[in-house]
Design a protein around this motif. Structure first.
Motif, PDB file in Angstrom:
ATOM      1  N   ALA A 468      50.262  41.232  41.273  1.00 17.65           N
ATOM      2  CA  ALA A 468      49.767  42.227  40.923  1.00 17.65           C
ATOM      3  C   ALA A 468      50.767  42.419  39.179  1.00 17.65           C
ATOM      4  O   ALA A 468      50.643  42.135  37.922  1.00 17.65           O
ATOM      5  CB  ALA A 468      49.708  43.341  40.540  1.00 17.65           C
ATOM      6  N   VAL A 469      52.277  42.265  39.230  1.00 22.09           N
ATOM      7  CA  VAL A 469      53.171  43.413  38.522  1.00 22.09           C
ATOM      8  C   VAL A 469      53.076  41.412  37.331  1.00 22.09           C
ATOM      9  O   VAL A 469      52.900  41.163  36.809  1.00 22.09           O
ATOM     10  CB  VAL A 469      54.012  43.608  39.051  1.00 22.09           C
ATOM     11  CG1 VAL A 469      55.247  43.700  38.234  1.00 22.09           C
ATOM     12  CG2 VAL A 469      53.548  45.173  39.446  1.00 22.09           C
ATOM     13  N   ARG A 470      53.632  40.783  38.848  1.00 24.27           N
ATOM     14  CA  ARG A 470      53.714  39.387  38.279  1.00 24.27           C
ATOM     15  C   ARG A 470      52.973  38.492  37.368  1.00 24.27           C
ATOM     16  O   ARG A 470      53.214  38.154  36.215  1.00 24.27           O
ATOM     17  CB  ARG A 470      54.549  38.417  38.981  1.00 24.27           C
ATOM     18  CG  ARG A 470      55.698  38.782  39.795  1.00 24.27           C
ATOM     19  CD  ARG A 470      56.129  38.141  41.065  1.00 24.27           C
ATOM     20  NE  ARG A 470      56.156  37.115  41.304  1.00 24.27           N
ATOM     21  CZ  ARG A 470      55.830  36.509  42.784  1.00 24.27           C
ATOM     22  NH1 ARG A 470      55.898  37.370  43.955  1.00 24.27           N
ATOM     23  NH2 ARG A 470      54.981  35.049  42.344  1.00 24.27           N
ATOM     24  N   PHE A 471      51.530  38.325  37.952  1.00 24.31           N
ATOM     25  CA  PHE A 471      50.412  37.617  37.613  1.00 24.31           C
ATOM     26  C   PHE A 471      50.190  38.650  36.194  1.00 24.31           C
ATOM     27  O   PHE A 471      49.996  37.853  35.120  1.00 24.31           O
ATOM     28  CB  PHE A 471      49.245  38.830  38.553  1.00 24.31           C
ATOM     29  CG  PHE A 471      48.184  36.958  38.514  1.00 24.31           C
ATOM     30  CD1 PHE A 471      47.384  36.349  37.922  1.00 24.31           C
ATOM     31  CD2 PHE A 471      46.722  38.363  37.947  1.00 24.31           C
ATOM     32  CE1 PHE A 471      46.778  35.758  37.453  1.00 24.31           C
ATOM     33  CE2 PHE A 471      45.752  37.796  37.801  1.00 24.31           C
ATOM     34  CZ  PHE A 471      45.726  36.358  37.110  1.00 24.31           C
ATOM     35  N   SER A 472      50.363  39.887  36.621  1.00 25.47           N
ATOM     36  CA  SER A 472      49.838  40.383  34.849  1.00 25.47           C
ATOM     37  C   SER A 472      50.839  40.057  33.189  1.00 25.47           C
ATOM     38  O   SER A 472      50.591  39.534  32.909  1.00 25.47           O
ATOM     39  CB  SER A 472      49.667  42.621  34.661  1.00 25.47           C
ATOM     40  OG  SER A 472      48.700  41.860  35.827  1.00 25.47           O
ATOM     41  N   ARG A 473      52.269  39.992  33.716  1.00 24.89           N
ATOM     42  CA  ARG A 473      53.336  39.693  32.880  1.00 24.89           C
ATOM     43  C   ARG A 473      53.110  38.542  32.823  1.00 24.89           C
ATOM     44  O   ARG A 473      53.287  38.168  31.234  1.00 24.89           O
ATOM     45  CB  ARG A 473      54.472  39.647  33.537  1.00 24.89           C
ATOM     46  CG  ARG A 473      55.761  40.276  32.706  1.00 24.89           C
ATOM     47  CD  ARG A 473      57.159  39.515  33.274  1.00 24.89           C
ATOM     48  NE  ARG A 473      56.647  41.609  34.283  1.00 24.89           N
ATOM     49  CZ  ARG A 473      58.138  42.148  35.334  1.00 24.89           C
ATOM     50  NH1 ARG A 473      58.632  41.158  36.208  1.00 24.89           N
ATOM     51  NH2 ARG A 473      58.130  43.176  35.497  1.00 24.89           N
ATOM     52  N   LEU A 474      52.810  37.033  33.386  1.00 20.16           N
ATOM     53  CA  LEU A 474      52.571  36.145  33.321  1.00 20.16           C
ATOM     54  C   LEU A 474      50.973  36.292  32.742  1.00 20.16           C
ATOM     55  O   LEU A 474      51.308  35.518  30.917  1.00 20.16           O
ATOM     56  CB  LEU A 474      53.006  35.312  34.602  1.00 20.16           C
ATOM     57  CG  LEU A 474      53.526  33.852  34.151  1.00 20.16           C
ATOM     58  CD1 LEU A 474      54.584  33.931  33.490  1.00 20.16           C
ATOM     59  CD2 LEU A 474      53.018  32.799  35.726  1.00 20.16           C
ATOM     60  N   VAL A 475      50.043  36.843  32.516  1.00 20.01           N
ATOM     61  CA  VAL A 475      49.622  36.268  32.245  1.00 20.01           C
ATOM     62  C   VAL A 475      49.072  37.237  30.670  1.00 20.01           C
ATOM     63  O   VAL A 475      48.893  36.433  29.411  1.00 20.01           O
ATOM     64  CB  VAL A 475      47.642  36.771  32.693  1.00 20.01           C
ATOM     65  CG1 VAL A 475      46.894  37.087  31.894  1.00 20.01           C
ATOM     66  CG2 VAL A 475      47.379  36.246  33.571  1.00 20.01           C
ATOM     67  N   ASN A 476      49.376  38.073  30.311  1.00 16.68           N
ATOM     68  CA  ASN A 476      49.626  38.946  28.854  1.00 16.68           C
ATOM     69  C   ASN A 476      50.539  37.823  28.513  1.00 16.68           C
ATOM     70  O   ASN A 476      50.502  37.808  27.324  1.00 16.68           O
ATOM     71  CB  ASN A 476      50.497  40.596  29.175  1.00 16.68           C
ATOM     72  CG  ASN A 476      49.002  41.325  30.077  1.00 16.68           C
ATOM     73  OD1 ASN A 476      47.716  40.985  29.766  1.00 16.68           O
ATOM     74  ND2 ASN A 476      50.069  42.330  30.477  1.00 16.68           N
TER      75      ASN A 476
END
Length: 504
Positions: A468-476
């Motif tokens: 979730a952290v990696r996903f959110s960082r990449l998306v943002n």
């Protein structure tokens, strides 16, 4: 579920280490498979929206350079482990052989010059001048005294005069250089500096000095990257956006797959009502841009990479999205098996120290190669069922509980094997919960507050939170760069929808 607080500390440490080793191996295998299996971008599915036009070689080279620079800037921002590394030419390659021959010829020439009577210092002085410039490049503005000291000792005109008069002590200068390198290098280079101090011959020493200086340049570059990365976010986003805009001006169809991606997301939202609205009445104008964006990004974790072209605006991160997709799929299956075990055996196992961790590690080990072509899912699930029956029977017997009956074993094996079906009830439930958590983490990432964990995902909470952290960082970061393009496409979809409604 097992109560961690009741377990001896040494048992928890051992289980934690085993789990970390298994998880680390799983992540590395996932990363390698994702990179190996990622298809070539768009696999020849060239967009046909715009007619082809002739371009010059200069235009092609300029565009390629711009894309390369954009990709490099993007990698620096999204890859926290990015480092500048020395180029390693392939063993036995022509380039490596030529490089080795040229270097050997240079150092042989230097050794021959220094062996003359009297010695010739032409090449040596050039090397000292290069070393001087390199040492000065390591200094910060506040290093005035060091700068003056280097300028004084490595005074090239004075060194030339000493060489002409036959009083140049190049060995002493080399030792000064080594000492200065020791005061400027990173702690990881202390051993290299110590090795330099043990070299007595001038030519091997100079050769080794340049090798260590190259490493120090890499260290300095990586230190600079790590220092300025937190301050580069906005500038990097603007740089990528501008570079992509330049590319778009030369390739007008460079957003075709992105537009299809967003259009398909709108259609999917309309059909499913995934935003909470009525499926029948949903239309693009009813979707908040944030909802559309987040749902579109979530679809990237269910992407068919083998047959469906990846959107252009996220193409540089395709491998990363595929890695997260594979890890999420593995967590869905893992959590499904653990939920089946818990519901089949009842609350009896929740009080047994370390049992669920042992079961988790067993299942994890069997699913490490889940995305390799040779992996046989049916056999793996059957083996998992057999292994878990044995472990549960032994553990229950050791703690004085009633034996694991044949009927319960058969039920457990059957339910685990049934998770091979994508429409399996337990598997669909856990997939829905994983997707919901990732979507919630994306929506809450702006507020820095993690969403609550859905039921049944506690055993895989650490791994799921990491995704979730990696996903959110990449998306943002992707939103920061490409939001103007997404808004333009979304406005276009709204216009088309309104035009269609008016005509009908």
């Amino acid at each position: 579920m097992p109560k961690e607080a009741d377990r001896p500390e040494h048992e928890r440490d051992e289980d934690s280490k085993k789990e970390e080793r298994t998880q680390g191996s799983s992540k590395e295998m996932t990363r390698k498979r994702a990179r190996a299996n990622t298809p070539s971008p768009h696999r020849g599915n060239t967009p046909q929206a715009s007619p082809p036009r002739f371009v010059s070689v200069d235009e092609i080279m300029e565009t390629a350079k711009g894309v390369t620079n954009m990709a490099l800037a993007h990698e620096i921002m999204v890859n926290q482990d990015f480092q500048v590394k020395p180029t390693e030419l392939p063993e036995g390659s022509l380039e490596r052989r030529v490089k080795e021959i040229m270097h050997k010829a240079f150092w042989d020439c230097l050794e021959a010059q220094l062996s003359e009577d009297p010695p010739s210092y032409i090449h040596a002085i050039k090397l000292l001048a290069e070393v001087k410039e390199t040492l000065l490049s390591f200094l910060l503005p506040g290093h005035g005294r060091l700068r003056a000291h280097i300028e004084e000792v490595l005074d090239i005109p004075l060194i030339q005069q000493q060489a002409e008069n036959g009083v140049l002590d190049i060995g002493q200068l080399s030792q000064f250089i080594v000492g200065m390198m020791g005061s400027l290098c990173a702690p990881c280079r202390d051993k290299d500096i110590q090795n330099l101090k043990e070299i007595t011959d001038i030519v091997p020493l100079l050769k080794a000095i340049f090798s260590v200086l190259d490493l120090m340049k890499m260290d300095m570059a990586n230190f600079a990257l790590s220092s300025i990365r937190p301050h580069l976010l906005q500038q990097s986003a603007e740089y990528e956006r501008n570079k992509f805009q330049e590319f778009l001006e030369k390739q007008p169809n460079a957003l075709d797959y992105t537009e299809k991606w967003l259009k398909d997301t709108v259609r999917w939202l309309r059909e499913t009502g995934a935003d909470g609205s009525s499926a029948a009445s949903s239309n693009p104008s009813s979707f908040a841009p944030l909802t559309l964006h987040n749902q579109a990004y979530l679809r990237l974790l269910r992407w068919d990479h083998a047959s469906e072209p990846f959107p252009e605006t996220v193409l540089m991160d395709q491998v990363r999205f595929q890695e997260m997709q594979q890890e999420a799929e593995r967590l869905v299956l893992l959590s499904s098996v653990l939920l089946i075990v818990y519901t089949t055996t009842g609350e009896t196992i929740s009080g047994l120290p370390g049992l669920m961790d042992t079961i988790k590690n067993t299942v994890n080990a069997m699913l490490v190669d889940i995305h390799t072509p040779s992996f046989n899912m049916e056999e793996a699930l059957a083996t998992i069922g057999e292994k878990l029956c044995v472990e549960l029977s032994n553990c229950l017997s050791q703690h004085g509980y009633s034996p694991f009956s044949a009927d319960r074993k058969s039920t457990l094996r059957g339910q685990i094997s049934a998770t091979i079906q994508p429409d399996n009830t337990v598997r669909k439930l856990m997939e829905s919960r994983v997707q919901s958590y990732l979507l919630a983490s994306l929506e809450s990432s702006q507020h820095k507050t993690p969403p609550p964990l859905p039921g049944g995902l506690a055993p895989v909470s650490r791994e799921l939170k990491e995704i979730a952290v990696r996903f959110s960082r990449l998306v943002n970061f992707n939103k920061l760069v490409f939001s103007p393009f997404y808004q333009m496409i979304f406005q276009k979809l709204l216009t088309l929808e309104e035009t269609s409604s008016t005509e009908t």
